[in-house]
Design a protein around this motif. Structure first.
Motif, PDB file in Angstrom:
ATOM      1  N   ALA A 109      27.620  -2.562 -11.840  1.00 12.37           N
ATOM      2  CA  ALA A 109      28.845  -3.231 -12.313  1.00 12.37           C
ATOM      3  C   ALA A 109      29.823  -3.387 -11.152  1.00 12.37           C
ATOM      4  O   ALA A 109      30.364  -4.472 -10.917  1.00 12.37           O
ATOM      5  CB  ALA A 109      29.472  -2.438 -13.450  1.00 12.37           C
ATOM      6  N   HIS A 110      30.046  -2.318 -10.423  1.00  9.30           N
ATOM      7  CA  HIS A 110      31.029  -2.369  -9.341  1.00  9.30           C
ATOM      8  C   HIS A 110      30.608  -3.359  -8.252  1.00  9.30           C
ATOM      9  O   HIS A 110      31.433  -4.069  -7.701  1.00  9.30           O
ATOM     10  CB  HIS A 110      31.263  -0.969  -8.772  1.00  9.30           C
ATOM     11  CG  HIS A 110      31.996  -0.084  -9.752  1.00  9.30           C
ATOM     12  ND1 HIS A 110      31.983   1.286  -9.709  1.00  9.30           N
ATOM     13  CD2 HIS A 110      32.741  -0.402 -10.845  1.00  9.30           C
ATOM     14  CE1 HIS A 110      32.708   1.779 -10.717  1.00  9.30           C
ATOM     15  NE2 HIS A 110      33.171   0.757 -11.410  1.00  9.30           N
ATOM     16  N   ARG A 111      29.304  -3.403  -7.991  1.00  5.19           N
ATOM     17  CA  ARG A 111      28.824  -4.378  -7.004  1.00  5.19           C
ATOM     18  C   ARG A 111      29.135  -5.808  -7.453  1.00  5.19           C
ATOM     19  O   ARG A 111      29.440  -6.689  -6.668  1.00  5.19           O
ATOM     20  CB  ARG A 111      27.318  -4.217  -6.805  1.00  5.19           C
ATOM     21  CG  ARG A 111      26.971  -3.905  -5.351  1.00  5.19           C
ATOM     22  CD  ARG A 111      25.478  -3.745  -5.139  1.00  5.19           C
ATOM     23  NE  ARG A 111      24.944  -2.534  -5.737  1.00  5.19           N
ATOM     24  CZ  ARG A 111      23.814  -2.465  -6.459  1.00  5.19           C
ATOM     25  NH1 ARG A 111      23.086  -3.542  -6.670  1.00  5.19           N
ATOM     26  NH2 ARG A 111      23.397  -1.321  -6.954  1.00  5.19           N
ATOM     27  N   LEU A 112      29.068  -6.017  -8.777  1.00  4.82           N
ATOM     28  CA  LEU A 112      29.348  -7.362  -9.307  1.00  4.82           C
ATOM     29  C   LEU A 112      30.851  -7.617  -9.477  1.00  4.82           C
ATOM     30  O   LEU A 112      31.267  -8.670  -9.951  1.00  4.82           O
ATOM     31  CB  LEU A 112      28.679  -7.524 -10.679  1.00  4.82           C
ATOM     32  CG  LEU A 112      27.148  -7.636 -10.695  1.00  4.82           C
ATOM     33  CD1 LEU A 112      26.616  -7.522 -12.112  1.00  4.82           C
ATOM     34  CD2 LEU A 112      26.723  -8.966 -10.082  1.00  4.82           C
ATOM     35  N   GLY A 113      31.655  -6.587  -9.177  1.00  4.00           N
ATOM     36  CA  GLY A 113      33.108  -6.738  -9.346  1.00  4.00           C
ATOM     37  C   GLY A 113      33.547  -6.529 -10.788  1.00  4.00           C
ATOM     38  O   GLY A 113      34.614  -7.001 -11.192  1.00  4.00           O
ATOM     39  N   LEU A 114      32.723  -5.824 -11.575  1.00  5.20           N
ATOM     40  CA  LEU A 114      33.095  -5.540 -12.972  1.00  5.20           C
ATOM     41  C   LEU A 114      33.541  -4.090 -13.092  1.00  5.20           C
ATOM     42  O   LEU A 114      32.966  -3.207 -12.452  1.00  5.20           O
ATOM     43  CB  LEU A 114      31.887  -5.754 -13.885  1.00  5.20           C
ATOM     44  CG  LEU A 114      31.338  -7.174 -13.978  1.00  5.20           C
ATOM     45  CD1 LEU A 114      29.955  -7.176 -14.626  1.00  5.20           C
ATOM     46  CD2 LEU A 114      32.301  -8.042 -14.784  1.00  5.20           C
ATOM     47  N   LYS A 115      34.549  -3.865 -13.932  1.00  3.21           N
ATOM     48  CA  LYS A 115      35.008  -2.497 -14.145  1.00  3.21           C
ATOM     49  C   LYS A 115      34.496  -2.009 -15.500  1.00  3.21           C
ATOM     50  O   LYS A 115      34.291  -2.822 -16.402  1.00  3.21           O
ATOM     51  CB  LYS A 115      36.524  -2.435 -14.120  1.00  3.21           C
ATOM     52  CG  LYS A 115      37.098  -2.753 -12.742  1.00  3.21           C
ATOM     53  CD  LYS A 115      38.605  -2.629 -12.750  1.00  3.21           C
ATOM     54  CE  LYS A 115      39.228  -3.076 -11.448  1.00  3.21           C
ATOM     55  NZ  LYS A 115      39.189  -2.082 -10.382  1.00  3.21           N
ATOM     56  N   ILE A 116      34.345  -0.690 -15.632  1.00  5.17           N
ATOM     57  CA  ILE A 116      33.833  -0.153 -16.905  1.00  5.17           C
ATOM     58  C   ILE A 116      34.826   0.815 -17.521  1.00  5.17           C
ATOM     59  O   ILE A 116      35.245   1.788 -16.894  1.00  5.17           O
ATOM     60  CB  ILE A 116      32.473   0.543 -16.713  1.00  5.17           C
ATOM     61  CG1 ILE A 116      31.504  -0.446 -16.094  1.00  5.17           C
ATOM     62  CG2 ILE A 116      31.982   1.143 -18.046  1.00  5.17           C
ATOM     63  CD1 ILE A 116      30.177  -0.636 -16.716  1.00  5.17           C
ATOM     64  N   MET A 117      35.190   0.506 -18.747  1.00  7.47           N
ATOM     65  CA  MET A 117      36.135   1.343 -19.500  1.00  7.47           C
ATOM     66  C   MET A 117      35.330   2.072 -20.580  1.00  7.47           C
ATOM     67  O   MET A 117      34.585   1.437 -21.322  1.00  7.47           O
ATOM     68  CB  MET A 117      37.173   0.407 -20.120  1.00  7.47           C
ATOM     69  CG  MET A 117      38.068   1.027 -21.131  1.00  7.47           C
ATOM     70  SD  MET A 117      39.567   0.031 -21.350  1.00  7.47           S
ATOM     71  CE  MET A 117      39.018  -1.248 -22.419  1.00  7.47           C
ATOM     72  N   MET A 118      35.482   3.390 -20.646  1.00  9.50           N
ATOM     73  CA  MET A 118      34.709   4.167 -21.627  1.00  9.50           C
ATOM     74  C   MET A 118      35.568   4.441 -22.859  1.00  9.50           C
ATOM     75  O   MET A 118      36.778   4.587 -22.777  1.00  9.50           O
ATOM     76  CB  MET A 118      34.299   5.512 -21.027  1.00  9.50           C
ATOM     77  CG  MET A 118      33.445   5.395 -19.796  1.00  9.50           C
ATOM     78  SD  MET A 118      31.690   5.291 -20.142  1.00  9.50           S
ATOM     79  CE  MET A 118      31.282   7.004 -20.387  1.00  9.50           C
ATOM     80  N   ASP A 119      34.896   4.603 -23.979  1.00 11.74           N
ATOM     81  CA  ASP A 119      35.579   4.998 -25.203  1.00 11.74           C
ATOM     82  C   ASP A 119      35.826   6.502 -25.129  1.00 11.74           C
ATOM     83  O   ASP A 119      34.946   7.264 -24.726  1.00 11.74           O
ATOM     84  CB  ASP A 119      34.668   4.680 -26.402  1.00 11.74           C
ATOM     85  CG  ASP A 119      35.441   4.118 -27.574  1.00 11.74           C
ATOM     86  OD1 ASP A 119      36.437   4.745 -27.959  1.00 11.74           O
ATOM     87  OD2 ASP A 119      35.040   3.063 -28.094  1.00 11.74           O
ATOM     88  N   LEU A 120      37.016   6.907 -25.494  1.00  9.21           N
ATOM     89  CA  LEU A 120      37.368   8.322 -25.425  1.00  9.21           C
ATOM     90  C   LEU A 120      37.768   8.751 -26.837  1.00  9.21           C
ATOM     91  O   LEU A 120      38.788   8.316 -27.354  1.00  9.21           O
ATOM     92  CB  LEU A 120      38.551   8.466 -24.466  1.00  9.21           C
ATOM     93  CG  LEU A 120      38.988   9.864 -24.115  1.00  9.21           C
ATOM     94  CD1 LEU A 120      37.967  10.539 -23.211  1.00  9.21           C
ATOM     95  CD2 LEU A 120      40.338   9.833 -23.392  1.00  9.21           C
ATOM     96  N   VAL A 121      36.932   9.592 -27.446  1.00 12.57           N
ATOM     97  CA  VAL A 121      37.166   9.972 -28.847  1.00 12.57           C
ATOM     98  C   VAL A 121      37.622  11.424 -28.856  1.00 12.57           C
ATOM     99  O   VAL A 121      36.798  12.345 -28.821  1.00 12.57           O
ATOM    100  CB  VAL A 121      35.877   9.786 -29.680  1.00 12.57           C
ATOM    101  CG1 VAL A 121      36.173   9.972 -31.160  1.00 12.57           C
ATOM    102  CG2 VAL A 121      35.256   8.424 -29.417  1.00 12.57           C
TER     103      VAL A 121
END
Ligand code: NOJ
Length: 576
Positions: A109-121
């Protein structure tokens, strides 16, 4: 002197933050795409979506143009509520893959310039979490204080609070003869945020994930962490009305202290995106959570516009009423106006808890599905805030209608059927099924439709939830090979947001709010103006909105412009 200087600096800091609220933070120009991992892409032939499946589809999301991906929970879980019942925050559910897969996902993802947001329960865990297993062993177990335990009152539940999934929010535990609180299923006991040890344990876990490379958190029902003082009864619960106590419990007395502490201990140390799911919030509340000077979160998910078609008979979302456009306009306009310059909106039509937007606010017939979905996308994507696209929305996926309740998997849907039809006998099975077709969460959870091969290319095994049987027409592959498709329309909307500052910064002004067929508004900035016009009906409409002759059409879901004549579900945006 020092005091005055500090005060001056504070004012200056506030000003700076206000300036940032006009679109200078990266997450204010971002578009987020939500993945429901279980239903996105299976890679290992077990009928369940997984992380390698997500990795394989990252280039597709890159081509759509989004900047951030929000992943619904992928942690270890017995899946009573599809992962929103976590039994270990630092392990990955084997059905989804391994920690190594997650690392790989972050780096691709980071290589593609995408960020990842995780669900926090973190309002609750699973009852299979090691903390709860210890907590229920004895009253003096050190983990007892991690959860909320109460003695029975007159042999009954400690109060009348109703779980959001139906029935009492309290479950009796034989071992210690006390009740524990669960605002969702019995297998989702609520954590005790009064306990500083628990709070710090959560902060360490968050820090651990951030150090693994996570770019942000979507915080599940975050405004439920602090419960009302003395656990007083919910006055809205009566013998006739058993609807959820969630809104009564929300925004408790210590919630801002907890979130400020979390911000100080964790969030402020990273350049991340944070959005809190906050049922029952008003715009005033949202400013407290996510205002420029709040030092808590960056955005909230408000629920008001998703409740426009709620039941008038007290069944909450269980209804099959058609929404009223004027009410929808009033709500969205209030959020646009009240937060302007003070806080940041999140913009969403649907997610894994809501029905498909084209079936709900648009028209999912063959004739109007694509055109009405484009109209809805236009209406939302020109507002101020950060837009969220839910998987499949970009190809116009629709609701499902399965004949029997036994075909539904969602715990919320099944519990509601049990309560309202079987136990309380408050409606006929047919009536409830019609409500389920309108509102069930399974509408959004059917597998992603990739192509017209077996099971829509989602899996070559039996999918965990049936694929919508319209997949041979509605799928990604068909959308990618049609230049007029909804996919390319979303791509254009996302690109416009990145390149046209007034979409991020302009002042919103609604036009003719009482018009129940057309939604029109302006976005006004110093050097440009946008005029957004959406016909929400299948009828032709005539409307005139002032604009100079030099105005050009920036985007439209029809090929040509008929001026004041609006065709069925026509949407267009003028720039001048
Ligand atoms: C909100 C989530 O979006 C929903 O899916 C879940 O069931 C509840 N919170 C409980 O975690």
């Amino acid at each position: 002197m020092r005091k005055r200087l500090r005060k001056l600096l504070l004012v200056f800091d506030i000003r700076l933050k206000e300036v940032n609220m006009t679109g200078e933070q990266w997450w204010q120009q971002a578009v987020v795409y939500q993945i429901y991992p279980r239903s996105f892409q299976d890679s290992n032939h077990d009928g369940i979506g997984d992380i390698p499946g997500i990795i394989a589809r990252l280039p597709y999301l890159k081509s759509l143009g989004v900047q951030v991906i929000w992943l619904s929970p992928i942690y270890e879980s017995p899946n009573d509520d599809n992962g929103y019942d976590i039994s270990d925050y630092c392990r990955i559910l084997p059905e989804f893959g391994t920690m190594a897969d997650v690392q790989e996902m972050f780096s691709v993802a980071h290589r593609l310039g995408l960020k990842i947001m995780m669900d926090l329960v973190i309002n609750h865990t699973s009852d299979e979490h090691a903390w709860f297993k210890a907590s229920r062993q004895s009253k003096d177990n050190p983990y007892r204080q991690y959860y909320i335990w109460r003695d029975p009152v007159d042999g009954h539940e400690p109060n009348n609070w109703q779980s959001d999934f139906g029935g009492s929010a309290w479950a009796f535990d034989d071992t210690t003869q006390q009740y524990y609180l669960h605002l969702f299923s019995k297998k989702q006991p609520d954590l005790n945020w009064e306990n500083p040890t628990l709070r710090h344990e959560i902060y360490s876990m968050m820090t651990w994930w951030l150090n693994q490379g996570v770019d942000g958190f979507r915080m599940d029902v975050i405004n439920l962490l602090s419960k009302p003082v003395h656990f007083v009864d919910d006055p809205n619960v009566t013998t006739e009305n058993h609807s959820s106590s969630m809104n009564f419990i929300a925004n408790g007395p210590k919630i801002h202290a907890y979130l400020q502490e979390m911000n100080h201990e964790v969030l402020s140390k990273y350049d991340i995106i944070t959005v809190g799911e906050t049922p029952g919030v008003t715009t005033k509340d949202a400013i407290k959570y996510a205002g420029t000077t709040a030092n808590e979160l960056q955005m909230t998910f408000q629920f008001e516009h998703t409740e426009v078609d709620n039941s008038r008979e007290g069944f909450g979302k269980w209804s099959d009423e058609r929404f009223n456009l004027v009410t929808l306009k009033r709500i969205l306009s209030k959020w646009q106006n009240d937060l302007y310059g003070k806080a940041w909106n999140s913009l969403y039509w649907n997610n894994h808890d809501r029905p498909r937007v084209v079936s709900r606010f648009g028209n999912d017939s063959d004739q109007y599905r694509v055109i009405s979905a484009k109209m809805l996308a236009t209406t939302l994507h020109f507002m101020q805030g950060t837009p969220y696209i839910y998987q499949g929305e970009e190809i116009g996926m629709t609701n499902v209608k399965w004949p029997s309740i036994t075909q539904y998997k969602d715990i919320d849907t099944r519990n509601a059927y049990d309560d309202l039809v079987l136990k309380q006998k408050r409606m006929t099975p047919d009536k409830m099924m019609s409500y389920i077709y309108h509102s069930s969460r399974d509408n959004a959870r059917t597998p992603m439709q990739w192509d017209k091969t077996l099971n829509a290319g989602f899996t070559d095994d039996k999918p965990w939830l049936p694929v919508n049987n319209n997949y041979s027409e509605i799928n990604v592959s068909a959308a990618l090979s049609d230049k007029q498709s909804l996919f390319y329309y979303y791509q254009k909307l996302i690109h416009l947001r990145q390149t046209m500052p007034p979409i991020t910064t302009g002042k919103y002004v609604v036009l003719d709010i009482a018009d129940d067929s057309v939604y029109a508004y302006r976005r006004i900035s110093d050097d440009a103006q946008l005029l957004v016009i959406s016909n929400f009906t299948e009828k032709m409409q005539k409307r005139h909105y002032e604009r100079p002759d030099s105005a050009t059409v920036l985007i439209s879901n029809y090929d040509d412009d008929l001026g004041d004549t609006l065709r069925p579900y026509e949407a267009k945006v003028y720039l001048f």
